[in-house]
Write an enzyme that holds these catalytic residues in place. Structure first.
Site, PDB file in Angstrom:
ATOM      1  N   GLY A 123      10.775  63.951  51.975  1.00  0.00           N
ATOM      2  CA  GLY A 123      10.303  62.979  51.934  1.00  0.00           C
ATOM      3  C   GLY A 123       9.332  62.483  53.189  1.00  0.00           C
ATOM      4  O   GLY A 123       9.595  63.182  54.207  1.00  0.00           O
TER       5      GLY A 123
ATOM      6  N   THR B 119      -0.136  71.430  56.463  1.00  0.00           N
ATOM      7  CA  THR B 119      -0.904  71.845  55.297  1.00  0.00           C
ATOM      8  C   THR B 119       0.162  72.308  54.442  1.00  0.00           C
ATOM      9  O   THR B 119       1.100  72.431  54.786  1.00  0.00           O
ATOM     10  CB  THR B 119      -2.048  72.687  55.399  1.00  0.00           C
ATOM     11  OG1 THR B 119      -1.556  74.112  55.917  1.00  0.00           O
ATOM     12  CG2 THR B 119      -2.934  72.307  56.645  1.00  0.00           C
TER      13      THR B 119
ATOM     14  N   LYS C 192      13.298  78.835  53.108  1.00  0.00           N
ATOM     15  CA  LYS C 192      14.114  77.982  54.413  1.00  0.00           C
ATOM     16  C   LYS C 192      15.391  78.761  54.917  1.00  0.00           C
ATOM     17  O   LYS C 192      15.734  78.734  55.621  1.00  0.00           O
ATOM     18  CB  LYS C 192      14.727  76.741  53.333  1.00  0.00           C
ATOM     19  CG  LYS C 192      13.554  75.575  53.080  1.00  0.00           C
ATOM     20  CD  LYS C 192      14.059  74.495  52.183  1.00  0.00           C
ATOM     21  CE  LYS C 192      13.105  73.458  51.969  1.00  0.00           C
ATOM     22  NZ  LYS C 192      13.224  72.716  50.858  1.00  0.00           N
TER      23      LYS C 192
ATOM     24  N   GLY D 162       8.366  62.656  40.150  1.00  0.00           N
ATOM     25  CA  GLY D 162       7.657  62.902  41.237  1.00  0.00           C
ATOM     26  C   GLY D 162       8.442  63.863  42.194  1.00  0.00           C
ATOM     27  O   GLY D 162       7.822  64.305  43.066  1.00  0.00           O
TER      28      GLY D 162
ATOM     29  N   PHE E 292      -3.407  65.858  56.332  1.00  0.00           N
ATOM     30  CA  PHE E 292      -3.303  64.775  56.529  1.00  0.00           C
ATOM     31  C   PHE E 292      -2.800  64.220  55.078  1.00  0.00           C
ATOM     32  O   PHE E 292      -3.381  63.169  54.470  1.00  0.00           O
ATOM     33  CB  PHE E 292      -4.741  63.941  56.810  1.00  0.00           C
ATOM     34  CG  PHE E 292      -4.378  62.580  57.606  1.00  0.00           C
ATOM     35  CD1 PHE E 292      -3.411  62.407  58.505  1.00  0.00           C
ATOM     36  CD2 PHE E 292      -5.330  61.711  57.359  1.00  0.00           C
ATOM     37  CE1 PHE E 292      -3.589  61.113  59.354  1.00  0.00           C
ATOM     38  CE2 PHE E 292      -5.364  60.418  58.036  1.00  0.00           C
ATOM     39  CZ  PHE E 292      -4.204  60.107  58.716  1.00  0.00           C
TER      40      PHE E 292
ATOM     41  N   GLU F  20       6.813  69.333  41.434  1.00  0.00           N
ATOM     42  CA  GLU F  20       5.193  69.234  41.186  1.00  0.00           C
ATOM     43  C   GLU F  20       4.827  69.565  39.602  1.00  0.00           C
ATOM     44  O   GLU F  20       5.884  70.092  39.137  1.00  0.00           O
ATOM     45  CB  GLU F  20       4.765  70.405  41.988  1.00  0.00           C
ATOM     46  CG  GLU F  20       5.130  70.431  43.415  1.00  0.00           C
ATOM     47  CD  GLU F  20       4.249  69.743  44.438  1.00  0.00           C
ATOM     48  OE1 GLU F  20       3.181  69.440  43.895  1.00  0.00           O
ATOM     49  OE2 GLU F  20       4.883  69.008  45.204  1.00  0.00           O
TER      50      GLU F  20
HETATM   51  N1  LIG Z   1       6.587  66.021  51.692  1.00  0.00           N
HETATM   52  C1  LIG Z   1       7.736  66.077  52.007  1.00  0.00           C
HETATM   53  O1  LIG Z   1       9.054  65.755  51.944  1.00  0.00           O
HETATM   54  C2  LIG Z   1       7.955  67.687  52.990  1.00  0.00           C
HETATM   55  C3  LIG Z   1       9.267  67.675  53.597  1.00  0.00           C
HETATM   56  C4  LIG Z   1       9.424  68.949  54.467  1.00  0.00           C
HETATM   57  C5  LIG Z   1       8.227  69.766  54.332  1.00  0.00           C
HETATM   58  N2  LIG Z   1       6.977  69.695  54.080  1.00  0.00           N
HETATM   59  C6  LIG Z   1       5.895  70.339  54.182  1.00  0.00           C
HETATM   60  O2  LIG Z   1       4.857  69.738  54.816  1.00  0.00           O
HETATM   61  C7  LIG Z   1       3.646  70.284  54.550  1.00  0.00           C
HETATM   62  C8  LIG Z   1       2.791  69.111  54.060  1.00  0.00           C
HETATM   63  O3  LIG Z   1       3.335  68.443  52.893  1.00  0.00           O
HETATM   64  P1  LIG Z   1       2.624  66.838  52.316  1.00  0.00           P
HETATM   65  O4  LIG Z   1       3.744  66.907  51.307  1.00  0.00           O
HETATM   66  O5  LIG Z   1       2.296  66.532  53.492  1.00  0.00           O
HETATM   67  O6  LIG Z   1       1.528  67.932  51.490  1.00  0.00           O
HETATM   68  P2  LIG Z   1       0.259  66.986  50.993  1.00  0.00           P
HETATM   69  O7  LIG Z   1       0.484  65.581  50.765  1.00  0.00           O
HETATM   70  O8  LIG Z   1      -0.212  67.854  49.691  1.00  0.00           O
HETATM   71  O9  LIG Z   1      -0.904  67.130  52.105  1.00  0.00           O
HETATM   72  C9  LIG Z   1      -1.484  68.553  52.373  1.00  0.00           C
HETATM   73  C10 LIG Z   1      -2.581  68.135  53.433  1.00  0.00           C
HETATM   74  O10 LIG Z   1      -3.121  69.199  54.046  1.00  0.00           O
HETATM   75  C11 LIG Z   1      -4.457  69.492  53.661  1.00  0.00           C
HETATM   76  N3  LIG Z   1      -5.158  70.645  53.558  1.00  0.00           N
HETATM   77  C12 LIG Z   1      -4.996  71.536  52.639  1.00  0.00           C
HETATM   78  N4  LIG Z   1      -5.452  72.747  53.013  1.00  0.00           N
HETATM   79  C13 LIG Z   1      -6.088  72.555  54.288  1.00  0.00           C
HETATM   80  C14 LIG Z   1      -6.986  73.382  55.237  1.00  0.00           C
HETATM   81  N5  LIG Z   1      -7.358  74.506  54.670  1.00  0.00           N
HETATM   82  N6  LIG Z   1      -7.024  72.846  56.418  1.00  0.00           N
HETATM   83  C15 LIG Z   1      -6.700  71.615  56.800  1.00  0.00           C
HETATM   84  N7  LIG Z   1      -5.988  70.829  56.012  1.00  0.00           N
HETATM   85  C16 LIG Z   1      -5.714  71.132  54.832  1.00  0.00           C
HETATM   86  C17 LIG Z   1      -4.827  68.586  52.533  1.00  0.00           C
HETATM   87  O11 LIG Z   1      -5.907  68.135  52.516  1.00  0.00           O
HETATM   88  P3  LIG Z   1      -6.523  67.195  51.509  1.00  0.00           P
HETATM   89  O12 LIG Z   1      -5.848  65.696  51.775  1.00  0.00           O
HETATM   90  O13 LIG Z   1      -8.262  67.005  51.722  1.00  0.00           O
HETATM   91  O14 LIG Z   1      -6.323  67.584  50.198  1.00  0.00           O
HETATM   92  C18 LIG Z   1      -3.838  67.446  52.576  1.00  0.00           C
HETATM   93  O15 LIG Z   1      -4.344  66.327  53.703  1.00  0.00           O
HETATM   94  C19 LIG Z   1       3.839  71.350  53.391  1.00  0.00           C
HETATM   95  O16 LIG Z   1       3.777  72.466  53.845  1.00  0.00           O
HETATM   96  C20 LIG Z   1       5.275  70.813  52.882  1.00  0.00           C
HETATM   97  O17 LIG Z   1       5.874  72.189  52.746  1.00  0.00           O
HETATM   98  C21 LIG Z   1       6.877  68.579  53.074  1.00  0.00           C
END
Ligand SMILES: NC(=O)c1ccc[n+]([C@@H]2O[C@H](COP(=O)([O-])OP(=O)(O)OC[C@H]3O[C@@H](n4cnc5c(N)ncnc54)[C@H](OP(=O)(O)O)[C@@H]3O)[C@@H](O)[C@H]2O)c1
Length: 341
Positions: free
Chosen positions: A317, A96, A225, A207, A8, A210
């Site tokens: 995004g 996640t 990918k 941003g 989330f 990382e």
């Molecule tokens: N952001 C992008 O633009 C983007 C684009 C394409 C794909 N993705 C992929 O989408 C996924 C999520 O990205 P995001 O940007 O949303 O990451 P994020 O903001 O870091 O959120 C990750 C979420 O996963 C939760 N989490 C971590 N470990 C967990 C576990 N063991 N069980 C349940 N929940 C857990 C975290 O919990 P907490 O909130 O408690 O820390 C957080 O809510 C990643 O795999 C990323 O590679 C992201």
């Protein structure tokens, strides 16, 4: 459709917001009514078979840092896999963090979802990078749909468009730029004559990168990918261990300057060809459509008959990735009956 979401963060929250914003039009245009019956984050979960209120979920996360603070339906100290197996959700969304070195927990979540008959939308690249063929087999065995559009290209439907392009065609080569952070850094080195360190610092300030940028700059993200593309679009079974990977840390300003003098530019190129899969910095002609700037992604598919076709779009995004999740969800919604009959 009852939905359970793991993760989330940026993507998970954007997905819940998007489903809420589109609630009326999803029902009107697709006859789809969604209900979030569970959300998991790293500290706990909120579970309700009757459905959770999206506004309450977002408020609990914002105020308390975890959905486990959701009034009356918060859960702490339960195992993810047990919650997933016990849920009556029809669809599981895996959002996640992508952790290629420790894909185990996300693999277990996906297995628990498939084994209990849930369709899956996955944006986490790690399990796909290490075990795509096995996961696809597991989904088929359990008569579940498995979609993962958001893993490549964010909101740009790279995989769906590529599937369309390659239908009935012989693909002779694939070249792609699939990581916005490294492309941003290389673009700054080319256009502003910055060093790698200067460009990385700017990417972090904005941003894009990382605090630990290794997954991006060492080519791991791009490799995950290209593995998904090879399996999902070309039907070529492979895992990340099959990819020769070289990142961009070693790209010196002198190399970028020399390329520029030769009317070229350095890009981090993922390739699929007869010799296998690779990710490495390569010189590309300045006037090639592959020379996309900033954080854009580009996929070039070379067809035996039909020449080279280029797909360009934004790669990441929260709202963009949530759009990809919604696209997958709709495909599952409209095709789920084919598996049940
Ligand atoms: N952001 C992008 O633009 C983007 C684009 C394409 C794909 N993705 C992929 O989408 C996924 C999520 O990205 P995001 O940007 O949303 O990451 P994020 O903001 O870091 O959120 C990750 C979420 O996963 C939760 N989490 C971590 N470990 C967990 C576990 N063991 N069980 C349940 N929940 C857990 C975290 O919990 P907490 O909130 O408690 O820390 C957080 O809510 C990643 O795999 C990323 O590679 C992201």
């Amino acid at each position: 459709m009852k939905i359970l979401i793991a993760g989330f963060g940026v993507v998970g929250r954007s997905t819940v917001q998007l489903l809420e914003q589109q609630r009326a039009s999803l029902y009107r245009s697709h006859g789809l009514s969604t209900s979030i019956v569970g959300v998991l984050d790293s500290k706990g979960a909120a579970i309700s078979p009757a459905g959770l209120d999206p506004a309450e979920l977002l408020a609990a996360k914002e105020k308390h840092g975890t959905v486990a603070a959701y009034p009356a339906h918060g859960v702490r100290d339960a195992k993810d896999v047990d919650l997933i197996a016990a849920s009556d959700a029809e669809l599981f969304v895996e959002a996640t963090p992508t952790t290629v070195r420790t894909p185990g927990p996300s693999m277990e979540r996906l297995k628990a979802a498939f084994r209990t008959g849930k369709h899956v939308v996955c944006v986490n690249k790690a399990p796909l990078a290490v075990a795509f063929p096995a996961l696809q087999e597991l989904s088929k065995h359990n008569r579940c749909r498995f979609r993962y559009s958001g893993t490549v290209g964010g909101g740009t439907p790279v995989l769906a468009l590529a599937e369309e392009v390659v239908r009935g065609a012989e693909v002779t080569a694939v070249r792609a730029i699939l990581n916005g952070t490294t492309n941003f850094i290389l673009t700054k080195m080319d256009k502003e004559a910055w060093t790698f360190d200067q460009a990385l610092a700017e990417a972090q300030r904005l941003g894009y990168a990382e605090a630990d940028p290794s997954a991006d700059v060492d080519g791991i993200d791009t490799a995950t990918k290209i593995v998904i593309l090879a399996n999902g679009v070309l039907g070529r079974p492979c895992v990340i261990g099959d990819v020769k990977i070289e990142g961009i840390r070693g790209v010196k300003k002198e190399r970028v300057d020399a390329a520029k003098k030769a009317n070229k530019t350095v890009k981090l190129i993922a390739r699929i060809g007869p010799d296998g899969l690779s990710v490495r910095p390569e010189e590309v002609a300045a006037d090639s459509p592959l020379n996309v700037g900033g954080s854009l992604n580009c996929l070039a598919l070379e067809l035996k008959t039909g020449g080279e076709i280029f797909l360009v779009g934004r790669g990441a995004g929260g709202p963009e990735t949530a759009t990809a999740i919604l696209r997958d969800l709709l495909e599952i919604w409209h095709t789920r009956g084919e598996l049940e009959s």
